[in-house]
Design a protein around this motif. Structure first.
Motif, PDB file in Angstrom:
ATOM      1  N   THR A  93       0.832  -1.203   0.000  1.00 21.99           N
ATOM      2  CA  THR A  93       0.000   0.000   0.000  1.00 21.99           C
ATOM      3  C   THR A  93       0.867   1.253   0.000  1.00 21.99           C
ATOM      4  OG1 THR A  93      -1.822  -1.139   1.116  1.00 21.99           O
ATOM      5  CG2 THR A  93      -1.766   1.264   1.290  1.00 21.99           C
ATOM      6  N   ARG A 126      -7.143   9.995  -8.254  1.00 21.19           N
ATOM      7  CA  ARG A 126      -8.184   8.966  -8.165  1.00 21.19           C
ATOM      8  C   ARG A 126      -7.959   8.011  -6.991  1.00 21.19           C
ATOM      9  NH1 ARG A 126      -9.448   4.744 -13.115  1.00 21.19           N
ATOM     10  NH2 ARG A 126     -10.942   3.404 -12.020  1.00 21.19           N
ATOM     11  N   PHE A 127      -6.700   7.685  -6.718  1.00 19.20           N
ATOM     12  CA  PHE A 127      -6.433   6.624  -5.748  1.00 19.20           C
ATOM     13  C   PHE A 127      -5.713   7.079  -4.476  1.00 19.20           C
ATOM     14  CE2 PHE A 127      -6.323   4.491  -9.971  1.00 19.20           C
ATOM     15  CZ  PHE A 127      -7.446   3.690  -9.812  1.00 19.20           C
ATOM     16  N   ALA A 136      -8.221   2.507   1.971  1.00 22.86           N
ATOM     17  CA  ALA A 136      -8.042   1.545   0.891  1.00 22.86           C
ATOM     18  C   ALA A 136      -6.731   0.788   1.096  1.00 22.86           C
ATOM     19  CB  ALA A 136      -8.034   2.242  -0.466  1.00 22.86           C
ATOM     20  N   ALA A 138      -3.903  -1.705  -0.880  1.00 21.44           N
ATOM     21  CA  ALA A 138      -3.467  -1.975  -2.250  1.00 21.44           C
ATOM     22  C   ALA A 138      -2.464  -3.111  -2.263  1.00 21.44           C
ATOM     23  CB  ALA A 138      -2.833  -0.739  -2.872  1.00 21.44           C
ATOM     24  N   THR A 156      -8.241  -3.370  -1.762  1.00 21.91           N
ATOM     25  CA  THR A 156      -9.217  -2.556  -2.484  1.00 21.91           C
ATOM     26  C   THR A 156      -8.792  -2.391  -3.936  1.00 21.91           C
ATOM     27  OG1 THR A 156      -9.448  -1.310  -0.409  1.00 21.91           O
ATOM     28  CG2 THR A 156     -10.535  -0.406  -2.367  1.00 21.91           C
ATOM     29  N   TYR A 157      -7.488  -2.202  -4.145  1.00 19.23           N
ATOM     30  CA  TYR A 157      -6.927  -2.011  -5.479  1.00 19.23           C
ATOM     31  C   TYR A 157      -5.797  -3.007  -5.702  1.00 19.23           C
ATOM     32  CZ  TYR A 157      -9.051   2.606  -4.661  1.00 19.23           C
ATOM     33  OH  TYR A 157      -9.911   3.626  -4.346  1.00 19.23           O
ATOM     34  N   CYS A 158      -5.733  -3.537  -6.899  1.00 17.63           N
ATOM     35  CA  CYS A 158      -4.648  -4.429  -7.288  1.00 17.63           C
ATOM     36  C   CYS A 158      -3.936  -3.800  -8.483  1.00 17.63           C
ATOM     37  CB  CYS A 158      -5.191  -5.816  -7.646  1.00 17.63           C
ATOM     38  SG  CYS A 158      -3.908  -7.012  -8.052  1.00 17.63           S
ATOM     39  N   PHE A 159      -2.775  -3.185  -8.228  1.00 16.86           N
ATOM     40  CA  PHE A 159      -2.008  -2.507  -9.263  1.00 16.86           C
ATOM     41  C   PHE A 159      -0.917  -3.423  -9.799  1.00 16.86           C
ATOM     42  CE2 PHE A 159      -3.290   1.033  -6.411  1.00 16.86           C
ATOM     43  CZ  PHE A 159      -4.050   1.774  -7.307  1.00 16.86           C
ATOM     44  N   LEU A 169      -4.933  -1.478 -13.411  1.00 15.53           N
ATOM     45  CA  LEU A 169      -5.737  -1.799 -12.247  1.00 15.53           C
ATOM     46  C   LEU A 169      -6.463  -3.095 -12.559  1.00 15.53           C
ATOM     47  CD1 LEU A 169      -6.903  -0.933  -9.458  1.00 15.53           C
ATOM     48  CD2 LEU A 169      -8.756   0.172 -10.734  1.00 15.53           C
TER      49      LEU A 169
END
Length: 343
Positions: A93, A126-127, A136, A138, A156-159, A169
């Motif tokens: 994150t 945005r993130f 969030a 990540a 929440t996010y997978c980059f 994403l």
């Protein structure tokens, strides 16, 4: 060069130490490993209240929650996270926030945007607010950082950043894989997903984020090693053999002294890397701290005897972290090669 934290930095570390000491972290780790992210997310929110994750977002984006980038403060904080055994993609994150901040700084923001369209303000806007606020989580995969996504089921996010310089994403979570540490849940991220940005600036930002991820993992390793050593010292004072505490035996003293020396030699390397962020210094810190944590785990396992293998003992939560963290974001061979390239 100053290797001691300032009073303000020390106070920040003490705040985290006190918060984590009162947070029943072992129970949250066990729940996380069983797939229950509730206690871990609650702990995450308390950590975010200290501003920990905002330290990984550039202060130029203060309107988005950024307070950093402050590598020394983050390293101090991540030592405490390692000492407490905090679960979740904390490094990932923070590294994602660094990646987005650096990408925006390099002027890539908004280019090659995905589904957000022309009105999208860019990946950072945005993130970053959610990441900096701790709302969030990540997971992140980068070239040179290993092929696996950590805790994608909780993120929440997978980059992902490809070797071709595409920041995506991911829409899916990928196939789960077995892990040495049940609280470090691995998966292979899908290759597709929403394209957020592309080009050489993405690769440049990814290289910066990789260095931060390596540094923060080194700090975590240092904390894990210190926790293992402290538990082992306490145990050898209590366990008796031949009517004497085993801690009084010369062989045990030597083993503990070797473990302490390895950790103490790693500590200034971690601070030097945080102050300079030179790739070879970060690699040296990761190599030393990862090796020291793994050696502390082996010492703890040997001196605890058979009880050290039991899952019921909280010691197992740190034992299982030592080797995965040693290899995460730069294996010993990768770090050694990075150091030798500067010679």
């Amino acid at each position: 060069m100053r290797f001691l934290p300032t009073g303000e930095q020390s106070e920040f570390a003490r705040t985290l130490h006190g918060l984590l000491g009162a947070s029943q972290v072992p129970a949250a780790v066990r729940a996380w490993g069983a797939g229950d992210h509730g206690p871990g997310r609650a702990l995450w929110s308390r950590l975010a209240g200290t501003g920990l994750f905002a330290l990984a977002a550039d202060e130029a984006y203060g309107d988005l929650g950024g307070l950093g980038l402050l590598p020394v403060e983050l390293a101090l904080g991540f030592v405490e996270l390692g000492r407490a055994g905090v679960p979740g993609p904390v490094v990932e994150t923070a590294a994602a926030a660094v990646l987005l901040s650096e990408l925006a700084r390099l002027g890539e923001e908004g280019e090659e945007g995905g589904a957000g369209g022309a009105g999208d303000a860019g990946p950072a806007k945005r993130f970053l607010p959610g990441l900096a606020a701790g709302e969030a989580l990540a997971t992140l995969t980068l070239p040179g950082g290993g092929p696996y996504a950590l805790d994608a089921d909780a993120a929440t996010y997978c980059f992902t950043v490809s070797a071709a310089g595409e920041l995506r994403l991911a829409g899916g979570r990928g196939e789960p894989l077995s892990s040495t540490d049940p609280a470090r849940r691995l998966s292979r991220p899908p290759a597709d997903g929403e394209l957020l940005a592309a080009g050489p600036r993405v690769l440049a930002a990814a290289e910066t984020a990789l260095g931060w991820a390596r540094l923060l993992t080194a700090a975590q390793c240092l904390g894990v090693g210190e926790a293992l050593l402290a538990s082992t010292v306490a145990y050898v004072k209590q366990r008796t053999q031949f009517a004497a505490p085993i801690g009084s035996f010369q062989a045990v003293k030597h083993r503990l002294a070797d473990t302490l020396l390895a950790l103490e030699f790693a500590r200034p390397l971690v601070w030097a890397a945080a102050l300079d962020l030179a790739p070879w210094e970060v690699a040296a810190a990761k190599l030393a701290a990862g090796g020291a944590a793994y050696a502390a785990a082996m010492t703890a396992l040997q001196l605890h005897g058979a009880v050290g293998y039991t899952e019921e003992l909280d010691l197992s939560l740190w034992l299982r972290k030592a080797r995965p963290l040693r290899d995460a974001w730069g294996s010993p061979s990768q770090c050694r090669a990075a150091v030798l390239r500067e010679r």
